[in-house]
Design a protein around this motif. Structure first.
Motif, PDB file in Angstrom:
ATOM      1  N   ARG A   1       0.847  -1.202   0.000  1.00 12.24           N
ATOM      2  CA  ARG A   1       0.000   0.000   0.000  1.00 12.24           C
ATOM      3  C   ARG A   1       0.879   1.248   0.000  1.00 12.24           C
ATOM      4  N   VAL A   2       0.588   2.185  -0.896  1.00 10.96           N
ATOM      5  CA  VAL A   2       1.370   3.434  -0.928  1.00 10.96           C
ATOM      6  C   VAL A   2       0.941   4.290   0.262  1.00 10.96           C
ATOM      7  N   VAL A   3       1.895   4.609   1.141  1.00  9.52           N
ATOM      8  CA  VAL A   3       1.534   5.420   2.316  1.00  9.52           C
ATOM      9  C   VAL A   3       1.930   6.884   2.124  1.00  9.52           C
ATOM     10  N   ALA A   4       2.897   7.137   1.222  1.00  3.53           N
ATOM     11  CA  ALA A   4       3.328   8.516   0.967  1.00  3.53           C
ATOM     12  C   ALA A   4       4.093   8.526  -0.346  1.00  3.53           C
ATOM     13  N   ALA A   5       4.074   9.690  -1.007  1.00  6.94           N
ATOM     14  CA  ALA A   5       4.828   9.806  -2.265  1.00  6.94           C
ATOM     15  C   ALA A   5       5.349  11.226  -2.413  1.00  6.94           C
ATOM     16  N   ILE A   6       6.534  11.323  -2.999  1.00  2.89           N
ATOM     17  CA  ILE A   6       7.117  12.645  -3.273  1.00  2.89           C
ATOM     18  C   ILE A   6       7.582  12.719  -4.728  1.00  2.89           C
ATOM     19  N   TYR A   7       7.554  13.948  -5.250  1.00  3.89           N
ATOM     20  CA  TYR A   7       8.290  14.220  -6.477  1.00  3.89           C
ATOM     21  C   TYR A   7       9.730  14.466  -6.053  1.00  3.89           C
ATOM     22  N   ARG A   8      10.677  13.880  -6.756  1.00  3.38           N
ATOM     23  CA  ARG A   8      12.094  14.195  -6.534  1.00  3.38           C
ATOM     24  C   ARG A   8      12.524  15.027  -7.747  1.00  3.38           C
ATOM     25  N   ILE A   9      12.729  16.308  -7.494  1.00  6.46           N
ATOM     26  CA  ILE A   9      12.975  17.246  -8.587  1.00  6.46           C
ATOM     27  C   ILE A   9      14.480  17.427  -8.762  1.00  6.46           C
ATOM     28  N   SER A  10      14.959  17.160  -9.981  1.00 10.51           N
ATOM     29  CA  SER A  10      16.402  17.218 -10.262  1.00 10.51           C
ATOM     30  C   SER A  10      16.973  18.574  -9.896  1.00 10.51           C
ATOM     31  N   PRO A  11      18.177  18.577  -9.309  1.00  8.37           N
ATOM     32  CA  PRO A  11      18.814  19.868  -9.084  1.00  8.37           C
ATOM     33  C   PRO A  11      19.194  20.486 -10.426  1.00  8.37           C
ATOM     34  N   SER A  12      19.304  21.790 -10.465  1.00  4.26           N
ATOM     35  CA  SER A  12      19.608  22.490 -11.704  1.00  4.26           C
ATOM     36  C   SER A  12      20.896  21.936 -12.329  1.00  4.26           C
ATOM     37  N   GLY A  13      20.841  21.643 -13.610  1.00  4.42           N
ATOM     38  CA  GLY A  13      22.033  21.188 -14.322  1.00  4.42           C
ATOM     39  C   GLY A  13      22.330  19.707 -14.168  1.00  4.42           C
ATOM     40  N   ASN A  14      21.448  18.961 -13.493  1.00  7.09           N
ATOM     41  CA  ASN A  14      21.694  17.528 -13.311  1.00  7.09           C
ATOM     42  C   ASN A  14      20.451  16.768 -13.776  1.00  7.09           C
ATOM     43  N   TRP A  15      20.623  15.724 -14.557  1.00  8.30           N
ATOM     44  CA  TRP A  15      19.477  14.955 -15.049  1.00  8.30           C
ATOM     45  C   TRP A  15      19.011  13.918 -14.036  1.00  8.30           C
ATOM     46  N   LYS A  16      19.861  13.629 -13.028  1.00  3.40           N
ATOM     47  CA  LYS A  16      19.501  12.608 -12.042  1.00  3.40           C
ATOM     48  C   LYS A  16      18.548  13.193 -10.992  1.00  3.40           C
ATOM     49  N   THR A  17      17.778  12.310 -10.365  1.00  6.77           N
ATOM     50  CA  THR A  17      16.772  12.785  -9.409  1.00  6.77           C
ATOM     51  C   THR A  17      17.033  12.279  -7.988  1.00  6.77           C
ATOM     52  N   ASN A  18      18.236  11.783  -7.737  1.00  2.00           N
ATOM     53  CA  ASN A  18      18.523  11.231  -6.406  1.00  2.00           C
ATOM     54  C   ASN A  18      18.599  12.342  -5.360  1.00  2.00           C
ATOM     55  N   MET A  19      17.963  12.086  -4.203  1.00  2.09           N
ATOM     56  CA  MET A  19      18.023  13.062  -3.111  1.00  2.09           C
ATOM     57  C   MET A  19      19.472  13.247  -2.667  1.00  2.09           C
ATOM     58  N   ALA A  20      20.264  12.167  -2.734  1.00  2.00           N
ATOM     59  CA  ALA A  20      21.670  12.233  -2.308  1.00  2.00           C
ATOM     60  C   ALA A  20      22.468  13.193  -3.184  1.00  2.00           C
ATOM     61  N   LEU A  21      21.940  13.529  -4.371  1.00  3.20           N
ATOM     62  CA  LEU A  21      22.652  14.434  -5.285  1.00  3.20           C
ATOM     63  C   LEU A  21      22.046  15.833  -5.255  1.00  3.20           C
ATOM     64  N   GLY A  22      21.158  16.057  -4.294  1.00  2.00           N
ATOM     65  CA  GLY A  22      20.633  17.414  -4.113  1.00  2.00           C
ATOM     66  C   GLY A  22      19.255  17.655  -4.711  1.00  2.00           C
ATOM     67  N   ALA A  23      18.545  16.581  -5.090  1.00  2.00           N
ATOM     68  CA  ALA A  23      17.182  16.778  -5.612  1.00  2.00           C
ATOM     69  C   ALA A  23      16.287  17.358  -4.510  1.00  2.00           C
ATOM     70  N   LYS A  24      15.206  18.027  -4.951  1.00  2.75           N
ATOM     71  CA  LYS A  24      14.269  18.653  -4.010  1.00  2.75           C
ATOM     72  C   LYS A  24      13.024  17.769  -3.886  1.00  2.75           C
ATOM     73  N   ALA A  25      12.494  17.667  -2.675  1.00  4.42           N
ATOM     74  CA  ALA A  25      11.309  16.820  -2.468  1.00  4.42           C
ATOM     75  C   ALA A  25      10.054  17.671  -2.349  1.00  4.42           C
ATOM     76  N   GLU A  26       8.996  17.245  -3.039  1.00 10.84           N
ATOM     77  CA  GLU A  26       7.681  17.896  -2.901  1.00 10.84           C
ATOM     78  C   GLU A  26       6.619  16.819  -2.805  1.00 10.84           C
TER      79      GLU A  26
END
Lengths: 277, 55
Positions: free
Chosen positions: A182-207
């Motif tokens: 069951r999905v209990v929560a979900a976030i968009y992981r928004i790529s940091p500027s200039g990076n195509w990756k969406t990992n939070m460890a690389l500075g992505a923003k969560a919404e």
């Protein structure tokens, strides 16, 4: 709960157990000494939550505990499948779940041939790994050749050429925390500027991401496909709808809790209590 | 606790747990908390990022 290092997640899980009056014993896996002839069912309690940061440590410890009759979350089969991107892709395909087109080769020459079928740009990923580490964008044949040459000088794991299509998507993906299918929560992981990756460890923003019927359905199916438990399911918004590109076995949720307000550690404890013998 | 890298002060969390990762607020280096024989906490170096670390 077995761990090797205590991150924010392990601390808040321990706090949630305390608040709910659940007796959660913390076991540092680095202190474990197991005589394999012995029985460890009583020592490790009703159910063990596996939270090691090191995948190989967690996998081997889970295998051993399960063989000794201890219930572990996530169980060994889930850890094998969700801990390896190729095995996850195979499980998703078997279950008919939309996932990026993937090719597999075991040498640079055949990987280049695979890329002719898949087309450029494409994404080369280690089958085991996290946080976007060593995930490479293959923009064209020249960049693929250069990256493959480097891989040939690395540990054999990196010579498994697991390559996916570069999906046309917004500069974000969706991380869903799935407990007991069951999905209990979900976030968009928004790529940091200039990076195509969406990992939070690389500075992505969560919404916060609304849990739509489509998201709920595809994540529940992905969870079932790998064997269930507590998982982080990653989806991309392709022009043809959602695709599942990863399922994470020891999911982190440090950014999901503040973005969504969902008490994920409390829900993890509730799930473990439900599994108690 | 003093940071061995920059000599900055690393605060000990009130609810510290053995194995917890603490980060020096001055230089950003991370360390692992461990208990000494006398039961008090100290810090030691950790592997920065293991090849198999993650989710």
């Amino acid at each position: 709960m077995v761990y090797d290092y205590v991150r924010w997640e392990e601390k808040v899980i321990a706090d949630a157990a305390k608040k709910k009056g659940v007796d959660l014993k913390l076991v540092d896996s680095k202190d474990v000494s197991l005589l394999l002839d012995n029985d460890y069912e009583k020592e490790f309690g009703d159910v063990v939550l596996q939270r090691c940061l090191s995948y190989f440590r967690s996998l081997h410890l889970t295998a051993t505990l399960e063989a000794k009759g201890v219930s572990v979350v996530n169980n060994f089969n889930v850890a094998v499948v969700a801990g390896n991107k190729l095995f996850t892709t195979l499980a998703l395909l078997k279950a008919g779940i939309p996932t990026p087109q993937t090719v597999l080769s075991f040498a640079p020459e055949s990987a280049l041939k695979s890329l002719e079928k898949l087309g450029y740009p494409a994404v080369l990923k280690p089958t085991i790994g996290s946080w976007g580490r060593l995930v490479a964008l293959l923009k064209d044949r020249d960049s693929a050749e250069a990256i493959f040459e480097d891989r040939e000088h690395m540990f054999p794991l990196y010579q498994i050429y697991y390559i996916q299509e570069f999906v046309k998507r917004p500069p974000r993906d969706i991380r869903s925390i799935v407990i007991d299918d069951r999905v209990v929560a979900a976030i968009y992981r928004i790529s940091p500027s200039g990076n195509w990756k969406t990992n939070m460890a690389l500075g992505a923003k969560a919404e916060n991401c609304p849990i739509t019927k489509e998201l709920e359905d595809i994540c529940a199916r992905a969870s079932k496909a790998v064997g269930g438990g507590i998982l982080g399911v990653d989806c991309m918004e392709s022009p043809d709808g959602l695709l599942v590109h990863e399922v994470n076995n020891t999911t982190e949720f440090k950014n999901t809790v503040p973005a969504t307000g969902v008490d994920i550690p409390g829900l993890i404890i509730d799930y473990l209590v439900k599994l108690r013998k | 606790m003093k940071c061995p890298e920059c000599d900055g002060e690393i605060p000990l969390p009130k609810d510290a747990i053995e194995g917890e990762i603490v980060t020096c607020p001055d230089c950003g280096t991370s360390f692992e908390l461990y208990k000494k024989e006398d039961g008090r906490f100290d810090i030691r170096s950790i592997q920065v990022v293991g090849e198999d670390w993650g989710e």
